[in-house]
Write a protein that holds these residues in place. Structure first.
Motif: not given
Length: 438
Positions: A176-184, A192-200
């Motif tokens: 949930x924290x990673x999704x919010x960070x990607x949207x922000x 944004x790329x790092x946050x997307x990778x963490x979300x995956x």
């Protein structure tokens, strides 16, 4: 009394075994008596022992979740489960308490659990004086063990599910924290790329944990099953006739051997020529107590003449009246040898060697040893021993009578020198009893 070292050095291989067997043959009555008493005692103890019945329940142990592979596979145990540990659990106080609660008894009988090699089966056996009670307790132990194993497996499964669920919640929180960070974060940026990778990554972990949790919830707990239920036995398992009788006979045999050995060592009477050599250490030239081949007396006389280092041989009989009443026929031997019988007080001082005549069954080893020591103190070597018995002998040695000269007469007359007649007395031969004509 033990044999002399010289005699032990001359023993052939196996002489000790022959001596022990000869000892048991001499004391066979005592040995047989002890064996009979031991067997009788074993039978009496078996009759006095109350019968006991053993009931056995066979339990097939299975893996509860497919991961109970704590046992090292070997030639004895090819199953992944450690059945030795399971056997100890089946005998634990927890299982025993379950049995007592199920049967409503204070304390159940002790249980014995065995594991056949190369199997996943437990043999749960209970022994009791009542066959019905033995069967009931054996079944109760099997059921209590399986119930305890099922509860333990369920508790372990629940703990694993809780651990997976807690990990899944932690991953969901991070996701949930990673999704919010990607949207922000602005698209195309490195953040944004790092946050997307963490979300995956978190998505994959959540999916894996969800599958694992669902798998744990669907696993069926199967601790095992009873494959052979205990029935009331029809025959007692104890007492066992071979066990009690064999133990009694073996104990009687050991006790009899010890008693025979002790009795033989305490008894110093000389009954055979072997006893003379064994108890005194003196060599036996021949045994005249039984029938012998023709010429044995001649061979004995030749051996005596060859062994005597001088011309005067002192022959001492033990006991002194060994053959006083025997009717004998002399056996002439032509040799420059004088035989002294000890009737003259000068015989002991003049003797160059000595020969002992031992009456079997009439003297003991200490008497023969004392006579040998007496001769040794006067420096008279002993050429050997001739054994005989006056029971029904075929050959008996007999000394011809001599004129006895007392010590008082020698002192009164002053005759202390050895007379020529005494020294040139022809050798009295050994004699043998005439056979009765049938």
């Amino acid at each position: 009394m033990s044999p002399s070292p010289d005699l032990q050095a001359r023993r052939p291989p196996g002489a000790d075994l022959d001596e022990h067997l000869s000892l048991l043959r001499r004391r066979w009555l005592l040995l047989v008596g002890c064996v009979v008493v031991g067997g009788t005692a074993g039978l009496a103890l078996m009759r006095a022992t109350p019968p006991a019945y053993t009931a056995i329940t066979q339990v097939l142990v299975t893996s509860v979740d497919g991961q109970d592979q704590s046992n090292q596979v070997s030639n004895r145990q090819r199953e992944p489960l450690n059945l030795d540990t399971e056997a100890q659990i089946a005998q634990s106080a927890v299982v025993s308490a379950r049995v007592a609660q199920t049967l409503r008894i204070t304390a159940p009988r002790p249980v014995e659990v065995s594991v056949p090699p190369n199997s996943a089966v437990l043999w749960i056996s209970v022994t009791d004086a009542d066959p019905v009670a033995a069967a009931a307790q054996s079944r109760a132990y099997a059921d209590a063990y399986l119930a305890n194993r099922r509860e333990s497996a369920k508790a372990a499964m629940a703990e694993r599910q809780q651990a997976v669920l807690a990990k899944l919640k932690q991953v969901d929180t991070g996701l949930d924290a990673a999704i919010k960070e990607v949207g922000r974060l602005p698209k195309g940026s490195a953040e944004h790329a790092i946050a997307t990778q963490r979300q995956s990554v978190l998505n994959r972990q959540a999916a894996s944990l969800t599958l694992k949790y669902d798998a744990l919830r669907t696993i069926a707990v199967t601790p095992g099953s009873v494959i052979s239920e205990a029935l009331p036995p029809t025959r007692p398992s104890s007492p066992s006739l071979p066990l009690f009788l064999g133990t009694g006979l073996m104990a009687g045999l050991l006790l009899g051997a010890a008693a025979a050995y002790t009795r033989d060592r305490l008894d110093t009477r000389l009954r055979t020529a072997a006893d003379v050599e064994r108890l005194t250490g003196l060599p036996v030239l021949t045994d005249l107590s039984a029938s012998r081949e023709h010429g044995v007396l001649h061979e004995l006389a030749c051996a005596v003449v060859a062994a005597c280092p001088g011309q005067r041989l002192l022959v001492r009989s033990l006991p002194p009246d060994l053959y006083a009443s025997s009717l004998a026929e002399p056996l002439a031997i032509s040799a420059p040898l004088s035989v002294l019988d000890g009737s003259d007080v000068r015989d002991l001082a003049r003797a160059d060697a000595a020969l002992l005549l031992v009456g079997l069954g009439r003297v003991s080893a200490p008497e023969v040893t004392a006579a040998a020591r007496h001769l040794e103190r006067h420096d008279v070597p002993i050429v050997g021993v001739v054994t005989a018995t006056d029971a029904v002998p075929e050959f008996v040695p007999l000394l011809e009578p001599r004129t006895h000269t007392s010590l008082g007469k020698l002192v009164a007359t002053g005759e202390l020198e050895v007379s020529l007649a005494a020294e040139t007395t022809p050798m009295p031969s050994f004699h043998h009893r005439q056979r009765k004509q049938t």
